[in-house]
Design an enzyme around this catalytic site. Structure first.
Site, mmCIF file in Angstrom:
data_model
loop_
_atom_site.group_PDB
_atom_site.id
_atom_site.type_symbol
_atom_site.label_atom_id
_atom_site.label_comp_id
_atom_site.label_asym_id
_atom_site.label_seq_id
_atom_site.Cartn_x
_atom_site.Cartn_y
_atom_site.Cartn_z
ATOM 1 N N HIS A 41 42.185 40.520 -66.787
ATOM 2 C CA HIS A 41 43.653 40.973 -67.723
ATOM 3 C C HIS A 41 43.533 42.290 -68.445
ATOM 4 O O HIS A 41 42.229 42.814 -68.664
ATOM 5 C CB HIS A 41 44.061 40.020 -68.336
ATOM 6 C CG HIS A 41 44.186 38.621 -68.098
ATOM 7 N ND1 HIS A 41 45.266 37.781 -67.703
ATOM 8 C CD2 HIS A 41 43.112 37.719 -67.891
ATOM 9 C CE1 HIS A 41 44.861 36.708 -67.416
ATOM 10 N NE2 HIS A 41 43.714 36.476 -67.504
ATOM 11 N N TYR A 42 44.722 42.952 -68.638
ATOM 12 C CA TYR A 42 44.629 43.966 -69.583
ATOM 13 C C TYR A 42 45.767 43.540 -70.704
ATOM 14 O O TYR A 42 46.570 42.596 -70.410
ATOM 15 C CB TYR A 42 45.205 45.385 -69.036
ATOM 16 C CG TYR A 42 46.391 45.320 -68.450
ATOM 17 C CD1 TYR A 42 47.581 45.160 -69.061
ATOM 18 C CD2 TYR A 42 46.553 46.363 -67.316
ATOM 19 C CE1 TYR A 42 48.818 45.444 -68.364
ATOM 20 C CE2 TYR A 42 47.559 46.444 -66.441
ATOM 21 C CZ TYR A 42 48.857 45.982 -67.252
ATOM 22 O OH TYR A 42 50.000 46.073 -66.531
ATOM 23 N N THR A 43 45.582 44.071 -71.884
ATOM 24 C CA THR A 43 46.265 43.352 -73.072
ATOM 25 C C THR A 43 47.583 44.062 -73.287
ATOM 26 O O THR A 43 48.285 43.630 -73.871
ATOM 27 C CB THR A 43 45.473 43.529 -74.385
ATOM 28 O OG1 THR A 43 45.146 44.948 -74.567
ATOM 29 C CG2 THR A 43 44.190 42.928 -74.326
ATOM 30 N N GLU A 104 39.887 39.519 -71.161
ATOM 31 C CA GLU A 104 41.110 40.410 -71.455
ATOM 32 C C GLU A 104 40.506 41.794 -71.766
ATOM 33 O O GLU A 104 39.339 41.949 -72.548
ATOM 34 C CB GLU A 104 41.911 40.175 -72.488
ATOM 35 C CG GLU A 104 43.063 38.827 -72.321
ATOM 36 C CD GLU A 104 44.312 39.169 -71.840
ATOM 37 O OE1 GLU A 104 44.578 40.422 -71.602
ATOM 38 O OE2 GLU A 104 45.023 38.339 -71.512
ATOM 39 N N ASP A 162 48.567 43.055 -63.803
ATOM 40 C CA ASP A 162 47.334 43.309 -64.637
ATOM 41 C C ASP A 162 46.040 42.967 -63.654
ATOM 42 O O ASP A 162 46.354 41.972 -63.107
ATOM 43 C CB ASP A 162 47.008 43.160 -66.068
ATOM 44 C CG ASP A 162 47.440 41.574 -66.209
ATOM 45 O OD1 ASP A 162 48.494 41.050 -65.509
ATOM 46 O OD2 ASP A 162 46.876 40.838 -66.827
#
Length: 259
Positions: A41-43, A104, A162
């Site tokens: 994921h990205y945050t 993440e 994401d």
């Protein structure tokens, strides 16, 4: 008689407190790790806000990797369930919080440009180097094979994008972590599919073989486009419009042929 009864009660309670004895000498062959998938994921935010979001509320992940310096934060032990995947499916397995490790990466995702196009934030080399080392360690410990690493957009294509088109999947492939199609084989297949394009039902089956949850009705609806875009974002990030073209068909054919 009363004394004997009290002694018996004491011994019974003592036995309950210590619990049953467990013989640990035998191990079943038929088992594997609880972890079947690693989800990236990205945050969508900076480090401080990401740490607060992932530690103080209901959303969580097992690891968070900063951008610079690329510190790896362990937020949830791997034998515990983190709340990162939400409603999700991959290879027929649903609600992947129970069978996955979530990672993440601190990255702001994208902003909307004046022309309506998304402007994506890049990842740092240091961050990806740290991720590769972490992934190798996790995969070795849990006995995972290449292909077990997916993006949030892969497992939830109808609602997530994401880690985005600037995530360097090819670097993970070069490290032996994800499968990657041979360029020459893709070129040959692309020429064949340009002459005889497959129908939508073919694309839906091919995407399902990759692991995606995709409709199987033979129609190019929004849900199918979203899944196509998720696949393209991973293997052809220069164009992820959800169109079922010859190059996408070639990528799917070569990847499915090497499974």
């Amino acid at each position: 008689m009363r004394i004997i009864s009290l002694v018996a009660l004491f011994l019974l309670l003592a036995g309950c407190a210590s619990g049953p004895q467990i013989d640990d000498r035998y191990r079943a062959v038929g088992q594997d790790s609880r972890v079947q998938v690693i989800v990236l994921h990205y945050t969508s935010s900076g480090l401080e806000h990401s740490l607060a979001l992932l530690t103080e509320g209901e959303v969580s992940s097992h690891y968070l990797i900063g951008a610079a310096p690329a510190t790896i934060y362990r937020l949830v032990d791997e034998d515990r369930r983190a709340w990162h995947a939400g409603q999700s499916e991959w290879n027929g397995r649903t609600w992947l919080n129970s069978s996955s490790i979530g990672i993440e990466l601190v990255n702001r995702g994208y902003v909307e440009g004046e022309d309506g196009r998304r402007l994506w934030y890049p990842y740092t080399d240091e961050q990806i180097d740290a991720l590769v080392l972490l992934l190798k360690d996790i995969m070795q410990r849990h006995g995972l094979k290449p292909g077990a690493i997916v993006g949030h957009s892969d497992i939830a294509a109808q609602r997530k994008v994401d880690p985005g088109p600037l995530f360097p999947w090819k670097r993970l492939a070069d490290a032996g972590l994800v499968p990657w199609p041979d360029a020459a084989a893709v070129a040959a297949q692309r020429a064949a599919f340009a002459a005889a394009p497959p129908d939508i039902a073919w694309f839906q089956l091919a995407l399902e073989l990759q692991g995606y949850k995709v409709p199987r009705h033979g129609e190019l609806d929004e849900a199918t486009r979203n899944v196509l875009a998720a696949f393209q974002m991973k293997y052809r990030p220069t164009r992820y419009d959800g169109e079922p073209d010859a190059e996408t068909a070639a990528l799917l054919q070569v990847l499915n042929g090497t499974r």
